[in-house]
Write an enzyme that holds these catalytic residues in place. Structure first.
Site, PDB file in Angstrom:
ATOM      1  N   GLU A  95     -28.931   4.839  43.386  1.00 18.17           N
ATOM      2  CA  GLU A  95     -27.521   4.758  43.773  1.00 18.17           C
ATOM      3  C   GLU A  95     -26.787   3.654  43.024  1.00 18.17           C
ATOM      4  OE1 GLU A  95     -26.105   6.773  46.056  1.00 18.17           O
ATOM      5  OE2 GLU A  95     -24.184   5.764  45.834  1.00 18.17           O
ATOM      6  N   ASP A  96     -25.699   4.029  42.383  1.00 17.54           N
ATOM      7  CA  ASP A  96     -24.802   3.054  41.751  1.00 17.54           C
ATOM      8  C   ASP A  96     -25.483   2.139  40.742  1.00 17.54           C
ATOM      9  OD1 ASP A  96     -22.703   4.221  42.951  1.00 17.54           O
ATOM     10  OD2 ASP A  96     -22.181   2.579  44.281  1.00 17.54           O
TER      11      ASP A  96
ATOM     12  N   ASP B 114     -27.487  10.285  42.937  1.00 19.89           N
ATOM     13  CA  ASP B 114     -26.330  10.970  43.496  1.00 19.89           C
ATOM     14  C   ASP B 114     -25.123  10.905  42.560  1.00 19.89           C
ATOM     15  OD1 ASP B 114     -25.056  12.410  45.596  1.00 19.89           O
ATOM     16  OD2 ASP B 114     -23.917  10.593  46.014  1.00 19.89           O
ATOM     17  N   ASP B 115     -24.968   9.788  41.850  1.00 23.76           N
ATOM     18  CA  ASP B 115     -23.804   9.655  40.961  1.00 23.76           C
ATOM     19  C   ASP B 115     -23.881  10.664  39.822  1.00 23.76           C
ATOM     20  OD1 ASP B 115     -23.120   7.222  42.418  1.00 23.76           O
ATOM     21  OD2 ASP B 115     -24.861   6.401  41.388  1.00 23.76           O
TER      22      ASP B 115
ATOM     23  N   LYS C  47     -24.540   4.905  52.787  1.00 24.71           N
ATOM     24  CA  LYS C  47     -25.029   6.250  52.452  1.00 24.71           C
ATOM     25  C   LYS C  47     -26.031   6.721  53.499  1.00 24.71           C
ATOM     26  CE  LYS C  47     -23.656   8.290  48.601  1.00 24.71           C
ATOM     27  NZ  LYS C  47     -23.610   8.257  47.156  1.00 24.71           N
TER      28      LYS C  47
ATOM     29  N   ARG D 275     -23.031  -0.908  39.257  1.00 26.22           N
ATOM     30  CA  ARG D 275     -21.815  -0.097  39.124  1.00 26.22           C
ATOM     31  C   ARG D 275     -21.433   0.414  40.510  1.00 26.22           C
ATOM     32  NH1 ARG D 275     -20.113   5.645  38.934  1.00 26.22           N
ATOM     33  NH2 ARG D 275     -20.474   4.930  41.035  1.00 26.22           N
TER      34      ARG D 275
ATOM     35  N   ASN E 267     -12.251   7.683  40.999  1.00 23.73           N
ATOM     36  CA  ASN E 267     -11.933   6.911  42.198  1.00 23.73           C
ATOM     37  C   ASN E 267     -11.630   5.475  41.788  1.00 23.73           C
ATOM     38  OD1 ASN E 267     -12.599   8.877  44.233  1.00 23.73           O
ATOM     39  ND2 ASN E 267     -14.729   8.609  43.636  1.00 23.73           N
TER      40      ASN E 267
ATOM     41  N   TYR F  18     -17.834   4.587  54.437  1.00 22.21           N
ATOM     42  CA  TYR F  18     -18.064   4.784  53.007  1.00 22.21           C
ATOM     43  C   TYR F  18     -16.741   4.588  52.269  1.00 22.21           C
ATOM     44  CZ  TYR F  18     -21.022   5.797  49.170  1.00 22.21           C
ATOM     45  OH  TYR F  18     -21.722   5.652  48.011  1.00 22.21           O
TER      46      TYR F  18
END
Ligand code: NAD
Length: 614
Positions: free
Chosen positions: A282-283, A305-306, A211, A193, A456, A140
């Site tokens: 996700e993303d 999750d984000d 993930k 993203r 990040n 990851y």
């Protein structure tokens, strides 16, 4: 042919019509067992296999490579196909770790681990589960980011399901082509993203794959019930489209009603194919992420999750920090820099936590303040979308604080921090150095402030922990989005915990699946946060760490899963019967990657094997 369909051919993973499965679960009130033979494998019981010889060696979920026993080698037509030595899985782990460590580049390590996942999945998950601290940054972030960027060029074996704009009318058919019959967890991305790297087109698929690898390694969800999905809706990353070897849908990104229709077709396809399947978004990029989450969260079990995982980890770190310094929610003043997917998710959950702690709504509205690229987020602004407006500061309060300025510009983070004197400061901007000495200097000086620069990768962190600690004379409690080394201070060394969502999503997903939850409720998120916070030992807190060590991940995922399933049942969204013991259910659903003994299935002789092309 995919290895798993071959297993089905061997009578191992038969498809049953979904309604029949749902009905049997209802009668028993228990989580329905995994499809055979995974039900036995997860319980550590022997199975009979129809595949033999090189067919069996090629099945990634079934091969043991050199760990086949002499008896199995004889019975399963493996003699002559393997060198003489019989290894244990422990020997194999040593060898694989040695091989990965020998590589000098992290992307090569990623490719090596991906190759192992393709060759021998049991061994891959065992290597990962036993070496999480070392390999999590490979499988990851940060290395997976490079894998996304170079995906077309390192792509080897296909995995998961790819859905493009041309598939609008056949999404269900594509999903049914997946190698597994009973998918219970999908991680899906539209690739726009990816981490802090923006639109990565088809390369984004490395994220759901990574993930899901963590789901299995951390919470033991068996890979045979998981599926990565790419909504490959094109890319606005011109460099990718110009790459003649780009493997994705090489068109500009689908947007507007056709995009929404494809997402809807995907959800309908999942509902029809695997009713009750948990979807992890996700993303997705901010506006789509929030819109899709809010549109579907009451309709299908789903979470982002984000948005929500990040919020849970921030709440957990805050709860642990408050415990350490003996403070309570009514005393907190919170500033969140960044009002995108992460910032809004954090604001939503912190508001809920405060409300649960009995803080009056009016106090909450003035206690959690967001700042975006335009400045203070207040409800007098005309440029706010609905999700941002819902967590904005009332303009009247902003005016009382002197934060409504003459002219079009909104109050800056520095001005907001100076007016609020935050006790908790969160960074979710993706802008390096946002937490200047002036901003940190405005933190409450009568308490130990909690500072969470989440952005990040490391180079984008809103502040360096060493600076925050220096500017606050060591008072601050700091956790960061990226990993940082401990900070030496006079007379002590301060640990800096990583606010990594991996503390949350594996247990949250497992708990929702075990409970057969119809929705992922806010209460389940709060339960997850409380559990993660409780897992931070007093000794760690005393050293400044607001989250547990990565080494504790599997135990934490179990506790989170139990707490989440309990809350799902309490809230009335669980399909699991009230008489079931949740600890037992969670443990039963947890796979520890290990081989089970094999015997040969009757009716699968050597001739048949040859006829099947072995
Ligand atoms: P996003 O693009 O949706 O939101 C970014 C927000 O920052 C926007 O509201 C934008 O207006 C604001 N912003 C940009 N420049 C700013 C400035 N100069 N001052 C104030 N605000 C500014 O992104 P996101 O998904 O919300 O993620 C934001 C960051 O959080 C990323 O860097 C990501 O790495 C980090 N993140 C960390 C974790 C974690 O550590 N667990 C989890 C999720 C996101």
């Amino acid at each position: 042919m995919q290895p798993e369909t071959a297993a089905a051919r061997a009578g191992c993973a038969e498809r049953q019509p979904a309604p029949a499965r749902a009905a049997s679960a209802l009668i028993l009130g228990a989580m329905r067992p995994l499809p055979p033979p995974f039900d036995r494998m997860i319980a550590g019981q022997a199975i009979s296999v129809g595949e033999t010889g090189s067919d069996l060696l090629g099945r990634r979920l079934f091969t043991k490579d050199l760990a086949f026993s002499p008896k199995e080698r004889l019975e399963l037509g493996l003699r002559g196909l393997l060198p003489d030595r019989v290894l244990t899985i422990e020997d194999q782990v040593v060898l694989e770790v040695e091989r990965i460590r020998r590589k000098t580049d992290d992307l090569e390590r990623y490719i090596g681990l991906a190759a192992l996942q393709d060759r021998n999945a049991t061994l891959f998950y065992r290597v990962l589960a036993e070496n999480l601290e070392e390999f999590l940054p490979i499988v990851y972030t940060p290395t997976v980011g490079r894998a996304c960027q170079e995906f077309s060029h390192i792509f080897r074996r296909t995995r998961g399901v790819w859905i493009t704009p041309d598939d609008q009318d056949q999404v269900g058919t594509l999903l049914r082509a997946a190698p597994f019959s009973d998918v219970r967890l999908i991680v899906v991305t539209d690739n726009e993203r990816i981490l802090g790297l923006g639109d990565q087109g088809a390369g984004g698929m490395a994220i759901p794959i990574g993930k899901l690898a963590l789901y299995t390694a951390v919470s033991g969800i068996h890979p045979a019930v998981t599926l990565p999905v790419s909504l490959d809706v094109g890319t606005d990353n011109a460099a990718l489209r110009d790459d003649l070897l780009y493997v994705g849908y090489a068109a500009p990104r689908l947007r507007g009603p056709r995009y929404d229709a494809l997402v809807e077709a995907f959800v309908e396809g999942v509902e029809a194919t695997w009713p009750g399947c948990l979807i992890q978004w996700e993303d997705f990029k901010g506006p789509n992420a929030l819109r899709i989450l809010d549109r579907y969260r009451d309709r299908v079990p789903s979470f982002n999750d984000d948005i929500q995982g990040t919020a849970v980890v921030v709440l957990a770190a805050s709860l642990a920090g408050l415990r350490q310094v003996g403070r309570r929610w009514p005393d907190e003043r919170i500033v969140i820099a960044g009002a995108g997917a992460a910032g809004i998710g954090i604001a939503r959950l912190l508001r809920l936590a405060m409300a649960q702690a009995g803080v009056p709504a009016a106090t909450i509205a003035s206690s959690i303040v967001l700042v975006d690229s335009q400045g203070l987020v207040h409800d007098g602004r005309v440029d706010l979308g609905e999700p941002k407006r819902a967590v904005s500061l009332p303009a009247a309060i902003a005016a009382d604080l002197g934060l409504i300025q003459d002219g079009p510009a909104e109050a800056s983070l520095e001005a907001v921090a100076a007016a609020i004197r935050p006790t908790i400061l969160v960074g979710a901007t993706g802008v390096a150095g946002m937490f200047t000495e002036a901003v940190i200097g405005s933190l409450a000086d009568d308490v130990r402030p909690i500072v969470l620069p989440l952005s990040n990768p490391t180079s984008l962190s809103e502040a360096l922990p060493a600076d925050v600690l220096r500017w606050t004379d060591g008072r601050a409690l700091v956790a960061t989005g990226s990993p940082f080394a401990p900070v030496p201070l006079p007379g002590e060394t301060r640990e800096v915990a990583q606010a990594n969502n991996v503390f949350v999503f594996p247990g949250l997903g497992l708990g929702a699946i075990v409970a057969e939850a119809r929705a992922v409720t806010d209460g389940m998120l709060l339960a997850a946060a409380r559990t993660v916070a409780a897992a931070v030992s007093d000794a760690r807190l005393a050293a400044g760490a607001l989250l547990p060590p990565i080494g504790d991940l599997r135990a934490i995922a179990r506790d989170v899963a139990i707490a989440v399933a309990e809350e799902a049942r309490r809230a009335g969204v669980a399909g699991l019967g009230p008489e079931r013991d949740l600890e037992v259910e969670v443990d039963t659903a947890t796979w520890w990657p290990a081989y089970v003994p094999y015997t040969r299935a009757r009716g699968h002789g050597p001739d048949r094997r040859r006829a099947a092309g072995g």
